[in-house]
Design a protein around this motif. Structure first.
Motif, short mmCIF file in Angstrom:
data_model
loop_
_atom_site.label_atom_id
_atom_site.label_comp_id
_atom_site.label_asym_id
_atom_site.label_seq_id
_atom_site.Cartn_x
_atom_site.Cartn_y
_atom_site.Cartn_z
N SER A 361 38.03 39.77 38.25
CA SER A 361 37.12 41.21 37.84
C SER A 361 36.94 41.79 39.19
N LEU A 362 37.00 41.41 40.38
CA LEU A 362 37.44 42.06 41.82
C LEU A 362 38.73 42.68 41.59
N ARG A 364 40.56 43.41 39.47
CA ARG A 364 41.46 45.12 38.85
C ARG A 364 40.63 45.42 38.77
N THR A 365 38.92 45.57 39.97
CA THR A 365 38.51 46.93 40.12
C THR A 365 38.93 46.96 40.88
N ALA A 368 42.00 49.52 40.08
CA ALA A 368 41.70 50.57 38.56
C ALA A 368 41.07 52.05 39.91
N MET A 369 40.72 50.94 40.49
CA MET A 369 40.35 52.62 42.10
C MET A 369 41.13 53.60 42.54
#
Ligand SMILES: Cc1cc2nc3c(=O)[nH]c(=O)nc-3n(C[C@H](O)[C@H](O)[C@H](O)COP(=O)(O)OP(=O)(O)OC[C@H]3O[C@@H](n4cnc5c(N)ncnc54)[C@H](O)[C@@H]3O)c2cc1C
Length: 375
Positions: A361-362, A364-365, A368-369
């Motif tokens: 998840s990190l 992908r975050t 996305a940022m």
């Protein structure tokens, strides 16, 4: 005649686009972005695209649209020459673009060492969209072919090679294709994968590869590729159906009027202010810039570094317009995250070890940022 200063940025990759985004709203500056393709490639997602877990929409972003949104002029062209005395760029189309400030952010291409016999035949760069699409097609065709004993060979067990191997193995598993039908091999001349990474990261990544039945070869280097076989320095030969080389990166030649200092990989050697040579108005950031940290180690070419440099340089350019001081750059390693496929990752960030779904998840975050600046 411009009343504003003119900033020209070569390269709309991680460094170039982050710089533009960080300069948003700045007064007294006209910005031109020159990129040799009409799109930005999200390289940190290439392995997922190759394995079929992400689509073209997730890795290609239109630079014309991005530039318009940021009030920047976009030129789709390749910069080939810099006249640092007269302050202009010459492009492949012969177009001349004058500048007051120049930022070189042209990144790198894959390295294909000429010491490997017949390497030219196999020099297909995953960073080039045409090759990327061909690799994706080749993989899909391989999946549907009736052949047995197929082998996908990846040479180079750094972050890129490891992530690609795991994506491929995961796709084979999802489709119920067993090893005797199609195998994935990862060839790394160093004794471990991810050379230079932390022991924990190496151990987790190797475990993931072993669990995915990826055949690892260590301790010998590739000497020759011929007739669908890879030959190693210890006399091993590995037959392959498909081959990807992810051995390292090198920057392409970009010529100045007078010589400037470069690294052995064609990177411009920059000072702490990210300036090239003695030229106070010319900067280089990202993979094309060579910089050493306080301990004399080369700052590794990563998206993380390119983005940090872009943000520091945006502050410097803002200061320069106000006759202020340039901000010295200092790299802060925030961590490394390795995709292990199957919605899992491993890594360290902010000094903490992350494994599994949280790490995924990190990752992908973080991605996305970066991509939010295009939306
Ligand atoms: C598969 C893969 C996975 C990766 N994973 C990670 C990761 O997890 N974390 C991480 O931090 N890093 C990762 N990296 C490394 C990261 O992608 C690079 O370090 C980063 O892209 C460097 O950014 P940059 O702006 O210097 O160059 P780039 O992003 O390569 O951009 C350079 C741009 O310049 C353009 N260009 C080149 N020459 C010219 C020219 N002469 N004229 C005009 N335009 C030109 C190119 O078309 C490109 O758009 C990965 C790389 C790959 C390939």
């Amino acid at each position: 005649m411009r009343s504003n200063k003119h900033l020209v940025i070569l390269g709309g990759g991680y460094g170039g686009t982050t710089l533009i985004h960080s300069l948003k709203g700045i007064k007294g500056l006209d910005i031109t972005l020159i990129n040799q393709t009409p799109f930005h490639i999200v390289q940190t997602e290439i392995h997922r695209f190759l394995g079929g877990s992400s689509s073209e929409d997730e890795i290609y972003f239109n630079l014309e649209k991005f530039s318009k949104k940021h009030g920047v002029e976009f030129i789709y062209d390749k910069a080939i020459y810099i006249d640092e005395e007269e302050s202009y760029i010459k492009c492949k189309s012969e177009k001349i673009v004058p500048f007051d400030y120049l930022v070189i952010a042209t990144g790198s291409v894959s390295l294909f060492p000429h010491q490997i016999q017949n390497i030219n035949e196999y020099s297909k760069d995953i960073k080039i969209s045409e090759h990327l699409r061909n690799f994706q097609k080749e993989f899909e065709e391989l999946l549907s072919s009736k052949d047995t004993n197929k082998n996908i060979a990846i040479v180079g067990g750094g972050l890129t090679g490891t992530e690609i191997a795991l994506e491929y193995a995961s796709r084979l598993e999802r489709l119920g294709i067993c090893n005797s039908t199609c195998n994935v091999s990862l060839i790394e001349q160093q004794p471990t994968l991810l050379p230079g990474a932390s022991a924990e990261l190496i151990a987790q990544s190797q475990k993931a590869c072993d669990n995915a039945n990826i055949k690892r070869y260590h301790g010998a280097f590739v000497t020759k590729i011929e007739d669908k076989k890879i030959y190693l320095s210890d006399d091993t030969s590995i037959p392959f159906s498909m081959l990807i080389l992810t051995i390292g990166v090198v920057s392409e030649q970009l010529h100045f009027k007078n010589q400037v200092a470069k690294s052995t990989r064609n990177q411009f050697i920059v000072n702490q202010n990210l300036q090239v040579g003695e030229h106070e108005h010319i900067f280089a950031i990202g993979d094309v810039a060579y910089l050493e940290d306080e301990d004399g180690h080369m700052v590794l070419p990563t998206a993380q570094n390119a983005k940090q440099q872009a943000k520091t340089l945006a502050k410097s350019i803002g200061n320069l317009l106000k006759d202020g001081k340039i901000k010295a750059y200092k790299y802060k390693h925030k961590g490394t995250l390795v995709d292990l496929s199957q919605n899992l990752a491993t890594g360290d960030a902010f000094g903490i070890q992350f494994h599994g779904k949280h790490a995924y998840s990190l990752k992908r975050t973080v991605n996305a940022m970066h991509t939010r600046i295009f939306k």
